[in-house]
Scaffold this motif. Structure first.
Motif, PDB file in Angstrom:
ATOM      1  N   ALA A  38       8.903 -12.946   6.063  1.00 27.25           N
ATOM      2  CA  ALA A  38       9.917 -11.769   6.838  1.00 27.25           C
ATOM      3  C   ALA A  38       9.655 -10.488   6.086  1.00 27.25           C
ATOM      4  CB  ALA A  38      11.323 -12.308   6.640  1.00 27.25           C
ATOM      5  N   CYS A  39       8.359 -10.028   5.975  1.00 30.31           N
ATOM      6  CA  CYS A  39       8.140  -8.836   5.277  1.00 30.31           C
ATOM      7  C   CYS A  39       8.592  -7.467   5.896  1.00 30.31           C
ATOM      8  CB  CYS A  39       6.610  -8.788   5.153  1.00 30.31           C
ATOM      9  SG  CYS A  39       5.627  -8.588   6.444  1.00 30.31           S
ATOM     10  N   GLY A  40       8.924  -7.524   7.280  1.00 32.56           N
ATOM     11  CA  GLY A  40       9.300  -6.386   7.887  1.00 32.56           C
ATOM     12  C   GLY A  40       8.287  -5.214   7.979  1.00 32.56           C
ATOM     13  N   GLU A  41       8.854  -4.238   7.563  1.00 34.46           N
ATOM     14  CA  GLU A  41       8.018  -2.877   7.672  1.00 34.46           C
ATOM     15  C   GLU A  41       6.732  -3.093   6.834  1.00 34.46           C
ATOM     16  OE1 GLU A  41       6.904   1.234   6.260  1.00 34.46           O
ATOM     17  OE2 GLU A  41       7.390  -0.375   5.110  1.00 34.46           O
ATOM     18  N   GLY A  42       6.677  -3.999   5.726  1.00 31.31           N
ATOM     19  CA  GLY A  42       5.429  -4.202   4.995  1.00 31.31           C
ATOM     20  C   GLY A  42       5.533  -3.530   3.573  1.00 31.31           C
ATOM     21  N   TYR A  43       6.515  -2.464   3.096  1.00 35.12           N
ATOM     22  CA  TYR A  43       6.275  -1.788   1.981  1.00 35.12           C
ATOM     23  C   TYR A  43       6.159  -2.953   0.736  1.00 35.12           C
ATOM     24  CZ  TYR A  43      11.389  -2.630   1.591  1.00 35.12           C
ATOM     25  OH  TYR A  43      12.381  -3.182   1.446  1.00 35.12           O
ATOM     26  N   GLY A  44       7.161  -3.971   0.928  1.00 36.69           N
ATOM     27  CA  GLY A  44       7.387  -5.023  -0.086  1.00 36.69           C
ATOM     28  C   GLY A  44       5.959  -5.791  -0.530  1.00 36.69           C
ATOM     29  N   SER A  45       5.118  -5.995   0.746  1.00 35.19           N
ATOM     30  CA  SER A  45       4.024  -6.690   0.480  1.00 35.19           C
ATOM     31  C   SER A  45       2.879  -5.657  -0.227  1.00 35.19           C
ATOM     32  CB  SER A  45       3.200  -6.938   1.813  1.00 35.19           C
ATOM     33  OG  SER A  45       4.318  -7.873   2.342  1.00 35.19           O
ATOM     34  N   MET A  46       2.987  -4.565   0.004  1.00 33.91           N
ATOM     35  CA  MET A  46       2.217  -3.398  -0.801  1.00 33.91           C
ATOM     36  C   MET A  46       2.514  -3.485  -2.030  1.00 33.91           C
ATOM     37  SD  MET A  46       2.561  -0.114  -2.036  1.00 33.91           S
ATOM     38  CE  MET A  46       3.801   0.602  -1.121  1.00 33.91           C
ATOM     39  N   VAL A  47       3.720  -3.481  -2.351  1.00 36.22           N
ATOM     40  CA  VAL A  47       4.220  -3.399  -3.840  1.00 36.22           C
ATOM     41  C   VAL A  47       3.752  -4.801  -4.624  1.00 36.22           C
ATOM     42  CG1 VAL A  47       6.377  -3.465  -5.481  1.00 36.22           C
ATOM     43  CG2 VAL A  47       6.059  -2.061  -3.488  1.00 36.22           C
ATOM     44  N   LEU A  48       3.850  -6.139  -3.866  1.00 33.46           N
ATOM     45  CA  LEU A  48       3.255  -6.952  -4.668  1.00 33.46           C
ATOM     46  C   LEU A  48       2.032  -6.980  -4.962  1.00 33.46           C
ATOM     47  CD1 LEU A  48       5.526  -9.562  -2.382  1.00 33.46           C
ATOM     48  CD2 LEU A  48       6.007  -8.755  -4.908  1.00 33.46           C
ATOM     49  N   HIS A  96       4.820  -5.818  12.698  1.00 39.92           N
ATOM     50  CA  HIS A  96       3.719  -6.341  12.239  1.00 39.92           C
ATOM     51  C   HIS A  96       2.519  -5.256  12.453  1.00 39.92           C
ATOM     52  CE1 HIS A  96       0.238  -9.021  11.933  1.00 39.92           C
ATOM     53  NE2 HIS A  96      -0.175  -8.579  13.225  1.00 39.92           N
ATOM     54  N   GLU A  97       2.655  -4.671  13.645  1.00 39.68           N
ATOM     55  CA  GLU A  97       1.476  -3.574  13.870  1.00 39.68           C
ATOM     56  C   GLU A  97       1.621  -2.427  12.879  1.00 39.68           C
ATOM     57  OE1 GLU A  97      -1.112  -4.013  15.767  1.00 39.68           O
ATOM     58  OE2 GLU A  97      -0.345  -5.969  16.326  1.00 39.68           O
ATOM     59  N   HIS A  98       2.977  -1.984  12.632  1.00 34.61           N
ATOM     60  CA  HIS A  98       3.055  -1.090  11.599  1.00 34.61           C
ATOM     61  C   HIS A  98       2.755  -1.455  10.308  1.00 34.61           C
ATOM     62  CE1 HIS A  98       5.520   2.221   9.707  1.00 34.61           C
ATOM     63  NE2 HIS A  98       5.433   1.478   8.754  1.00 34.61           N
ATOM     64  N   ALA A  99       3.154  -2.521   9.890  1.00 34.47           N
ATOM     65  CA  ALA A  99       2.609  -3.047   8.485  1.00 34.47           C
ATOM     66  C   ALA A  99       1.035  -3.088   8.490  1.00 34.47           C
ATOM     67  CB  ALA A  99       3.370  -4.214   8.179  1.00 34.47           C
ATOM     68  N   LYS A 100       0.481  -3.530   9.344  1.00 36.20           N
ATOM     69  CA  LYS A 100      -0.939  -3.958   9.268  1.00 36.20           C
ATOM     70  C   LYS A 100      -1.539  -2.510   9.370  1.00 36.20           C
ATOM     71  CE  LYS A 100      -3.014  -5.394  13.003  1.00 36.20           C
ATOM     72  NZ  LYS A 100      -3.516  -6.118  14.153  1.00 36.20           N
ATOM     73  N   ALA A 101      -1.377  -1.436   9.861  1.00 33.78           N
ATOM     74  CA  ALA A 101      -1.891  -0.331  10.085  1.00 33.78           C
ATOM     75  C   ALA A 101      -1.642   0.724   8.676  1.00 33.78           C
ATOM     76  CB  ALA A 101      -1.351   0.509  11.191  1.00 33.78           C
ATOM     77  N   ARG A 102      -0.435   0.409   8.252  1.00 35.17           N
ATOM     78  CA  ARG A 102      -0.161   1.370   7.075  1.00 35.17           C
ATOM     79  C   ARG A 102      -0.710   0.916   5.849  1.00 35.17           C
ATOM     80  NH1 ARG A 102       5.661   4.324   5.619  1.00 35.17           N
ATOM     81  NH2 ARG A 102       4.738   5.420   3.721  1.00 35.17           N
ATOM     82  N   TYR A 103      -0.378  -0.662   5.519  1.00 35.15           N
ATOM     83  CA  TYR A 103      -0.477  -1.229   4.220  1.00 35.15           C
ATOM     84  C   TYR A 103      -1.641  -2.340   3.836  1.00 35.15           C
ATOM     85  CZ  TYR A 103       4.269   0.517   3.724  1.00 35.15           C
ATOM     86  OH  TYR A 103       5.460   1.346   3.905  1.00 35.15           O
ATOM     87  N   THR A 104      -2.427  -2.519   4.985  1.00 35.22           N
ATOM     88  CA  THR A 104      -3.519  -3.338   4.663  1.00 35.22           C
ATOM     89  C   THR A 104      -4.436  -2.839   3.709  1.00 35.22           C
ATOM     90  OG1 THR A 104      -3.414  -4.280   7.085  1.00 35.22           O
ATOM     91  CG2 THR A 104      -5.390  -4.451   5.723  1.00 35.22           C
ATOM     92  N   THR A 105      -4.859  -3.709   2.695  1.00 39.97           N
ATOM     93  CA  THR A 105      -5.902  -3.429   1.584  1.00 39.97           C
ATOM     94  C   THR A 105      -7.006  -4.460   1.391  1.00 39.97           C
ATOM     95  OG1 THR A 105      -4.486  -3.875  -0.303  1.00 39.97           O
ATOM     96  CG2 THR A 105      -4.292  -1.940   0.460  1.00 39.97           C
ATOM     97  N   ASN A 106      -7.669  -4.607   0.494  1.00 36.47           N
ATOM     98  CA  ASN A 106      -8.594  -5.538   0.225  1.00 36.47           C
ATOM     99  C   ASN A 106      -7.792  -6.604  -0.236  1.00 36.47           C
ATOM    100  OD1 ASN A 106      -7.828  -4.441  -2.314  1.00 36.47           O
ATOM    101  ND2 ASN A 106      -9.814  -4.842  -3.334  1.00 36.47           N
TER     102      ASN A 106
END
Length: 262
Positions: free
Chosen positions: A63-73, A90-100
Protein backbone atom coordinates in the motif's frame (compact mmCIF):
# COMPACT_ATOMS: atom_id res chain seq x y z
CA UNK A 1 -30.52 29.05 -3.82
CA UNK A 2 -27.42 30.22 -1.92
CA UNK A 3 -24.04 29.43 -3.39
CA UNK A 4 -22.45 26.30 -1.98
CA UNK A 5 -18.70 26.52 -1.52
CA UNK A 6 -16.91 23.66 -3.21
CA UNK A 7 -14.26 21.89 -1.13
CA UNK A 8 -10.77 22.99 -2.12
CA UNK A 9 -8.87 20.54 -4.29
CA UNK A 10 -5.23 20.21 -3.28
CA UNK A 11 -2.87 19.02 -6.00
CA UNK A 12 0.82 18.26 -5.70
CA UNK A 13 3.03 21.15 -6.70
CA UNK A 14 6.19 21.23 -8.83
CA UNK A 15 6.19 17.66 -10.10
CA UNK A 16 8.98 16.45 -12.40
CA UNK A 17 8.26 16.62 -16.12
CA UNK A 18 6.08 13.73 -17.23
CA UNK A 19 4.85 12.92 -13.71
CA UNK A 20 1.12 13.53 -13.23
CA UNK A 21 0.34 15.28 -9.91
CA UNK A 22 -1.93 13.48 -7.49
CA UNK A 23 -4.88 15.04 -5.68
CA UNK A 24 -5.16 14.95 -1.91
CA UNK A 25 -8.15 12.75 -1.11
CA UNK A 26 -7.69 12.10 2.60
CA UNK A 27 -7.06 8.40 2.00
CA UNK A 28 -3.29 8.82 1.55
CA UNK A 29 -0.78 11.48 2.38
CA UNK A 30 1.30 13.27 -0.26
CA UNK A 31 4.53 15.23 -0.48
CA UNK A 32 4.58 18.55 -2.34
CA UNK A 33 1.31 19.80 -0.84
CA UNK A 34 2.20 22.54 1.72
CA UNK A 35 -1.10 22.17 3.60
CA UNK A 36 -0.44 18.41 4.04
CA UNK A 37 3.14 18.78 5.23
CA UNK A 38 2.45 17.82 8.87
CA UNK A 39 1.01 14.43 7.88
CA UNK A 40 3.62 13.82 5.21
CA UNK A 41 6.50 14.43 7.65
CA UNK A 42 4.77 12.30 10.28
CA UNK A 43 4.80 9.41 7.82
CA UNK A 44 8.22 10.18 6.36
CA UNK A 45 10.07 9.98 9.69
CA UNK A 46 8.90 6.37 10.11
CA UNK A 47 10.11 5.42 6.64
CA UNK A 48 13.47 7.02 7.42
CA UNK A 49 13.65 5.09 10.69
CA UNK A 50 12.90 1.82 8.89
CA UNK A 51 15.49 2.59 6.20
CA UNK A 52 18.19 2.26 8.84
CA UNK A 53 16.94 -1.25 9.68
CA UNK A 54 16.50 -2.87 6.24
CA UNK A 55 19.95 -2.41 4.75
CA UNK A 56 20.72 -5.09 2.15
CA UNK A 57 17.25 -6.64 2.34
CA UNK A 58 14.53 -7.14 -0.26
CA UNK A 59 11.57 -5.06 0.97
CA UNK A 60 7.93 -4.99 -0.09
CA UNK A 61 6.30 -1.63 0.64
CA UNK A 62 2.64 -2.66 0.77
CA UNK A 63 0.00 0.00 0.00
CA UNK A 64 2.83 2.34 -0.97
CA UNK A 65 0.52 5.10 -2.24
CA UNK A 66 2.40 7.97 -3.89
CA UNK A 67 5.66 6.05 -3.68
CA UNK A 68 7.89 8.40 -1.70
CA UNK A 69 8.36 5.81 1.07
CA UNK A 70 9.55 3.15 -1.35
CA UNK A 71 12.13 5.64 -2.61
CA UNK A 72 13.30 6.28 0.97
CA UNK A 73 13.64 2.55 1.69
CA UNK A 74 15.62 2.17 -1.53
CA UNK A 75 18.36 4.25 0.07
CA UNK A 76 19.55 1.18 1.98
CA UNK A 77 17.58 -1.88 0.82
CA UNK A 78 18.90 -4.23 -1.83
CA UNK A 79 15.56 -4.15 -3.63
CA UNK A 80 12.21 -2.45 -2.98
CA UNK A 81 8.86 -3.28 -4.54
CA UNK A 82 6.14 -0.69 -3.95
CA UNK A 83 2.70 -2.29 -4.19
CA UNK A 84 -0.53 -0.33 -4.61
CA UNK A 85 -3.86 -1.11 -6.30
CA UNK A 86 -4.80 2.47 -7.15
CA UNK A 87 -4.08 3.09 -10.86
CA UNK A 88 -3.30 6.82 -10.54
CA UNK A 89 -0.98 6.31 -7.57
CA UNK A 90 0.76 3.41 -9.30
CA UNK A 91 1.41 5.36 -12.50
CA UNK A 92 2.66 8.36 -10.53
CA UNK A 93 4.99 6.27 -8.35
CA UNK A 94 6.35 4.34 -11.33
CA UNK A 95 7.07 7.53 -13.28
CA UNK A 96 8.63 9.43 -10.39
CA UNK A 97 10.53 6.94 -8.23
CA UNK A 98 11.60 3.93 -10.31
CA UNK A 99 15.36 3.30 -10.02
CA UNK A 100 17.73 0.40 -10.46
CA UNK A 101 16.59 -1.03 -7.09
CA UNK A 102 13.07 0.41 -6.70
CA UNK A 103 10.13 -0.76 -8.79
CA UNK A 104 6.36 -0.69 -8.51
CA UNK A 105 3.62 -3.28 -8.94
CA UNK A 106 -0.08 -2.60 -9.28
CA UNK A 107 -1.73 -5.25 -7.12
CA UNK A 108 -3.79 -5.84 -4.01
CA UNK A 109 -2.20 -6.34 -0.61
CA UNK A 110 -4.13 -9.61 -0.38
CA UNK A 111 -2.81 -11.05 -3.66
CA UNK A 112 0.74 -9.76 -4.23
CA UNK A 113 2.90 -12.85 -3.96
CA UNK A 114 6.65 -12.21 -4.12
CA UNK A 115 8.84 -13.51 -1.30
CA UNK A 116 10.96 -10.94 0.51
CA UNK A 117 13.03 -10.34 3.61
CA UNK A 118 10.85 -7.50 4.91
CA UNK A 119 7.28 -6.30 4.48
CA UNK A 120 6.43 -2.69 5.38
CA UNK A 121 2.76 -1.79 5.90
CA UNK A 122 2.39 1.74 7.19
CA UNK A 123 -0.79 3.57 8.20
CA UNK A 124 -3.00 1.08 6.35
CA UNK A 125 -4.04 -1.73 8.67
CA UNK A 126 -6.71 0.59 10.08
CA UNK A 127 -8.24 0.65 6.58
CA UNK A 128 -8.75 -3.09 6.17
CA UNK A 129 -11.55 -5.49 7.07
CA UNK A 130 -9.29 -8.53 7.46
CA UNK A 131 -6.16 -7.58 9.47
CA UNK A 132 -5.55 -11.12 10.77
CA UNK A 133 -5.51 -12.62 7.27
CA UNK A 134 -3.21 -9.89 6.01
CA UNK A 135 -0.67 -10.30 8.81
CA UNK A 136 -0.62 -14.06 8.25
CA UNK A 137 0.02 -13.45 4.56
CA UNK A 138 2.89 -11.09 5.33
CA UNK A 139 4.41 -13.69 7.65
CA UNK A 140 4.28 -16.19 4.78
CA UNK A 141 5.97 -13.78 2.36
CA UNK A 142 9.01 -13.37 4.64
CA UNK A 143 8.98 -16.98 5.88
CA UNK A 144 11.91 -18.19 3.78
CA UNK A 145 14.18 -15.25 4.61
CA UNK A 146 17.10 -15.66 7.04
CA UNK A 147 16.25 -12.16 8.37
CA UNK A 148 12.44 -11.96 8.26
CA UNK A 149 10.70 -8.84 9.54
CA UNK A 150 7.27 -7.26 9.12
CA UNK A 151 6.88 -3.61 10.15
CA UNK A 152 3.37 -2.26 10.64
CA UNK A 153 2.23 1.18 11.78
CA UNK A 154 -1.16 2.60 12.70
CA UNK A 155 -2.52 5.74 14.40
CA UNK A 156 -3.36 5.67 18.10
CA UNK A 157 -7.10 5.79 18.71
CA UNK A 158 -6.48 7.58 22.03
CA UNK A 159 -4.86 10.61 20.39
CA UNK A 160 -6.64 10.53 17.00
CA UNK A 161 -10.28 10.29 18.07
CA UNK A 162 -12.23 12.47 20.52
CA UNK A 163 -11.95 11.32 24.13
CA UNK A 164 -14.16 8.29 24.74
CA UNK A 165 -14.94 7.71 21.06
CA UNK A 166 -14.39 4.32 19.44
CA UNK A 167 -13.27 5.86 16.16
CA UNK A 168 -12.22 9.14 14.63
CA UNK A 169 -14.26 10.80 11.89
CA UNK A 170 -11.91 9.54 9.18
CA UNK A 171 -14.26 7.79 6.71
CA UNK A 172 -11.47 5.61 5.32
CA UNK A 173 -10.74 3.91 8.65
CA UNK A 174 -12.43 0.64 9.57
CA UNK A 175 -10.78 -0.01 12.94
CA UNK A 176 -8.54 2.23 15.06
CA UNK A 177 -6.45 0.68 17.82
CA UNK A 178 -5.57 1.34 21.42
CA UNK A 179 -1.98 0.32 22.28
CA UNK A 180 -2.93 -2.95 23.96
CA UNK A 181 -5.25 -3.88 21.06
CA UNK A 182 -2.58 -3.30 18.44
CA UNK A 183 0.04 -5.18 20.45
CA UNK A 184 -2.30 -8.16 20.84
CA UNK A 185 -3.13 -8.15 17.13
CA UNK A 186 0.57 -8.35 16.23
CA UNK A 187 1.42 -10.91 18.92
CA UNK A 188 -1.37 -13.17 17.70
CA UNK A 189 0.66 -13.66 14.51
CA UNK A 190 4.32 -13.15 15.38
CA UNK A 191 6.64 -14.63 17.97
CA UNK A 192 8.49 -11.37 18.70
CA UNK A 193 6.95 -7.90 18.61
CA UNK A 194 8.74 -4.64 19.49
CA UNK A 195 6.27 -1.76 19.82
CA UNK A 196 7.36 1.88 19.42
CA UNK A 197 5.44 5.11 19.74
CA UNK A 198 5.76 8.21 17.58
CA UNK A 199 5.74 11.51 19.46
CA UNK A 200 6.11 15.23 18.76
CA UNK A 201 9.60 16.71 19.16
CA UNK A 202 11.34 20.08 18.76
CA UNK A 203 9.01 22.77 17.37
CA UNK A 204 5.96 20.48 17.41
CA UNK A 205 6.55 19.71 21.08
CA UNK A 206 6.78 23.42 21.82
CA UNK A 207 3.58 24.00 19.85
CA UNK A 208 1.84 21.18 21.72
CA UNK A 209 2.86 22.64 25.09
CA UNK A 210 1.76 26.12 24.02
CA UNK A 211 -1.71 24.77 23.24
CA UNK A 212 -2.00 22.82 26.50
CA UNK A 213 -0.45 25.32 28.92
CA UNK A 214 -0.89 28.73 27.32
CA UNK A 215 -4.14 28.27 25.42
CA UNK A 216 -2.47 29.09 22.10
CA UNK A 217 -5.53 27.99 20.09
CA UNK A 218 -7.66 30.66 21.78
CA UNK A 219 -4.94 33.30 21.47
CA UNK A 220 -4.39 33.00 17.71
CA UNK A 221 -8.15 32.96 17.10
CA UNK A 222 -8.62 36.07 19.22
CA UNK A 223 -5.81 37.82 17.35
CA UNK A 224 -7.21 36.64 14.00
CA UNK A 225 -3.86 35.26 12.92
CA UNK A 226 -4.77 31.57 12.67
CA UNK A 227 -4.41 31.25 8.90
CA UNK A 228 -1.24 33.39 8.53
CA UNK A 229 0.39 31.50 11.41
CA UNK A 230 -0.33 28.02 10.07
CA UNK A 231 0.41 29.04 6.49
CA UNK A 232 3.99 29.56 7.70
CA UNK A 233 4.20 26.97 10.50
CA UNK A 234 2.86 23.88 8.68
CA UNK A 235 5.17 23.96 5.62
CA UNK A 236 8.17 24.41 7.95
CA UNK A 237 7.58 21.15 9.84
CA UNK A 238 10.38 18.61 9.33
CA UNK A 239 10.73 14.90 10.01
CA UNK A 240 13.01 15.83 12.90
CA UNK A 241 9.97 17.36 14.64
CA UNK A 242 8.89 13.78 15.44
CA UNK A 243 10.65 11.07 17.44
CA UNK A 244 10.15 7.32 17.85
CA UNK A 245 10.51 5.84 21.31
CA UNK A 246 9.87 2.54 23.08
CA UNK A 247 10.38 4.09 26.52
CA UNK A 248 7.39 6.43 26.83
CA UNK A 249 3.78 5.62 27.65
CA UNK A 250 2.16 4.48 24.44
CA UNK A 251 -1.18 5.95 25.51
CA UNK A 252 0.17 9.36 24.46
CA UNK A 253 1.72 8.26 21.18
CA UNK A 254 0.53 9.67 17.86
CA UNK A 255 1.16 6.40 16.02
CA UNK A 256 2.38 2.91 16.87
CA UNK A 257 5.14 1.12 14.93
CA UNK A 258 5.37 -2.65 15.45
CA UNK A 259 8.53 -4.51 14.42
CA UNK A 260 7.39 -8.11 14.11
CA UNK A 261 9.40 -11.28 13.60
CA UNK A 262 8.08 -14.85 13.26
Amino acid sequence: MPDVEEPKLYLQQNQPEGVPPLALTGERTLPDVPEENYWYRRHLVVYEWIRERVGGLKVIDMACGEGYGSMVLGGSAREVVGVDANPEAHEHAKARYTTNNVRFARDLVETFDEPADAVVFLQTIEHVQNPDEILERFKTLVGASPSPVVIVSTPNLLTLAPEGAEKSENPWHVKEYRPEEFLKLCRDHFGTVELYGLFHARRLKVHELAIKRLGWDSIHRALRITKPFYDRFTPAIAASDFVLSADRSLDGALDFVAVCRP
